[in-house]
Each structure stands twice: as C-alpha cells, then as structure tokens.
Design a protein around this motif. Structure first.
Motif, PDB file in Angstrom:
ATOM      1  N   TYR A 184       0.772  -1.177  -0.233  1.00 28.85           N
ATOM      2  CA  TYR A 184       0.100  -0.003   0.016  1.00 28.85           C
ATOM      3  C   TYR A 184       1.065   1.282  -0.012  1.00 28.85           C
ATOM      4  O   TYR A 184       0.544   2.339  -0.491  1.00 28.85           O
ATOM      5  N   GLU A 190      -6.789   1.597  -4.506  1.00 31.03           N
ATOM      6  CA  GLU A 190      -8.055   1.152  -3.556  1.00 31.03           C
ATOM      7  C   GLU A 190      -8.055  -0.249  -3.296  1.00 31.03           C
ATOM      8  O   GLU A 190      -8.445  -0.781  -2.230  1.00 31.03           O
ATOM      9  N   ALA A 191      -7.421  -1.096  -4.243  1.00 34.60           N
ATOM     10  CA  ALA A 191      -7.361  -2.533  -4.150  1.00 34.60           C
ATOM     11  C   ALA A 191      -6.346  -2.688  -2.754  1.00 34.60           C
ATOM     12  O   ALA A 191      -6.643  -3.592  -1.876  1.00 34.60           O
ATOM     13  N   ASN A 192      -5.200  -1.967  -2.746  1.00 40.58           N
ATOM     14  CA  ASN A 192      -4.221  -2.117  -1.607  1.00 40.58           C
ATOM     15  C   ASN A 192      -4.860  -1.615  -0.449  1.00 40.58           C
ATOM     16  O   ASN A 192      -4.471  -1.981   0.547  1.00 40.58           O
ATOM     17  N   GLY A 193      -5.576  -0.437  -0.695  1.00 39.28           N
ATOM     18  CA  GLY A 193      -6.250  -0.334   0.613  1.00 39.28           C
ATOM     19  C   GLY A 193      -7.246  -0.905   1.317  1.00 39.28           C
ATOM     20  O   GLY A 193      -7.282  -1.090   2.457  1.00 39.28           O
ATOM     21  N   SER A 194      -8.024  -1.749   0.424  1.00 40.66           N
ATOM     22  CA  SER A 194      -8.812  -2.645   0.811  1.00 40.66           C
ATOM     23  C   SER A 194      -8.080  -3.850   1.616  1.00 40.66           C
ATOM     24  O   SER A 194      -8.670  -4.344   2.830  1.00 40.66           O
ATOM     25  N   ALA A 195      -7.110  -4.437   1.019  1.00 40.78           N
ATOM     26  CA  ALA A 195      -6.354  -5.318   1.395  1.00 40.78           C
ATOM     27  C   ALA A 195      -5.805  -4.870   2.744  1.00 40.78           C
ATOM     28  O   ALA A 195      -5.678  -5.766   3.750  1.00 40.78           O
ATOM     29  N   ASP A 197      -7.019  -2.592   4.848  1.00 46.91           N
ATOM     30  CA  ASP A 197      -8.162  -2.561   5.838  1.00 46.91           C
ATOM     31  C   ASP A 197      -8.411  -4.156   6.500  1.00 46.91           C
ATOM     32  O   ASP A 197      -8.995  -4.171   7.633  1.00 46.91           O
ATOM     33  N   ALA A 198      -8.412  -5.084   5.357  1.00 47.58           N
ATOM     34  CA  ALA A 198      -8.821  -6.527   5.882  1.00 47.58           C
ATOM     35  C   ALA A 198      -7.640  -7.103   6.944  1.00 47.58           C
ATOM     36  O   ALA A 198      -7.864  -7.750   7.668  1.00 47.58           O
TER      37      ALA A 198
END
Length: 216
Positions: A184, A190-195, A197-198
């Motif tokens: 990130y 956005e994809a790395n941000g979602s990862a 966050d998970a």
C-alpha cells in the motif's frame, strides 16, 4: 511291764479347724516377658513411619519365636508404619507435581505479562505508523518493520507451548500485515487499501487466543 511313751504327734483339738488338704493344683505359670522392641516400634512409628514399620515387623518375628508379650503394640506399629510409608510415597509423587504446576503457572503469568506489554507497545507503534503513512510512506514502512521486530524480540523467550502457539499465530499475521502495508505504501490504490483494511482486524483476531490462554 514296759510303759508306752506318750505320742508326740499333735492331736487336733475338737475346737481347732482341720489343716488344709493339698488339692494338687499347679502353681501359676510365670508371666511372659514383654518384647521391648515392640514398645520402641510403637513409639517410633508416629515419629518416623519407615523405622516403626521395620521395627514392628522384627518385633512380631521375635514375639512369635520367643513367646513374648507385646503383639498388640507390634501390630499397631506395623500397620501405622505401613500407612505412614504409603502417605510418604504419595507425598513424594504429589508434591513435585504440585510444585511443578505452580512453577509453570508462575512462569505463564510472567510470560503473559511480557507478551501483553509487547502487544500494547505494538498497538501504540501502529498508531504512529498509520500517522506517518499520510506524510512519508517510506518512514511509515520502516517504522512498521521495526515495531514488528521489537515485538518478536520481546516474545522470543516464551516457553509455554500454548502461549507460544498463540504468539506464533500473531506473528504470522504481523508478517502478512508488513507485506500488505508495504504494497500500500508503494501503491496506495483502492485495492491495496482494501487489503490493508482487511489485514488490520486480523491482528486483533490473532490476539484473542493469547487473551484466552492468559485468562484476560
């Protein structure tokens, strides 16, 4: 004519009681001697059971061979001595086990405290890392890496198998977080941000087994 001399035998007077006539009954048998070892065994069995047990057995053998008195104290000494030896045997097994369990509990308490302190430091450091991420992604990544290394160093002395297993699970999630965080920081998509966050809640989930093991 020769006169007969008077008899010298005592003739009982009609008023005197007759002399006792022997009945032929035997004299009472002499009293058997007491076995002193039986008395000593009875005393010592309450002081040191193994000695009382051994002396009680020897006394019983002597009493049987010599026909002496003292069977009751010898039997009591033997029975109580055997009971005392049994208690000593149980204590020799139970006391080390109990001492080991107490030592293990104390060790676990100390290790749990060390892990808890390291986890609190890690959480505080993560807050600083996310603050840095907004201004300097490289510094944030380095700060994250150093925080995890510090945590690993703090918990490397854990010896309790259950706690060690739980800590290993947390360390695995921390390694995954470093990878996701680094991705990130390099590309805040956005994809790395979602990862990212998970991955963060997974750290909290990995701490739950540690809390359960430590009784928190």
């Amino acid at each position: 004519m020769t006169s007969t001399p008077p008899s010298t035998e005592h003739e009982p007077s009609p008023t005197e009681p007759p002399l006792p006539v022997p009945t032929g009954q035997p004299l009472p048998a002499p009293k058997k001697p007491r076995n002193n070892l039986a008395t000593a065994a009875l005393i010592l069995c309450f002081v040191f059971a193994p000695v009382g047990l051994v002396l009680g057995i020897i006394a019983l053998v002597q009493i049987h061979k010599r026909g002496q008195r003292g069977t009751l104290p010898a039997v009591i000494a033997t029975v109580w001595g055997a009971f005392g030896v049994m208690l000593l045997g149980i204590a020799a097994i139970v006391i080390p086990i109990a001492a080991s369990a107490i030592a293990a509990e104390d060790r676990l308490t100390g290790e749990c405290q060390a892990v808890s302190d390291a986890a609190d430091t890690l959480v505080t450091s993560f807050g600083e890392t996310y603050d840095l991420l907004e201004t300097d992604s490289y510094q944030a990544t380095q700060h994250m890496l150093h925080s995890v290394i510090a945590f690993n160093n703090a918990v490397e002395e854990v010896s309790d198998p259950d706690l060690d297993r739980d800590v290993a699970g947390l360390q695995k999630q921390l390694q995954n977080l470093i990878v996701v965080f680094d991705e990130y920081a390099a590309d805040p998509s956005e994809a790395n941000g979602s990862a990212l966050d998970a991955a963060t809640p997974a750290i909290d989930d990995s701490m739950e087994p540690i809390k359960t093991t430590c009784g928190y």
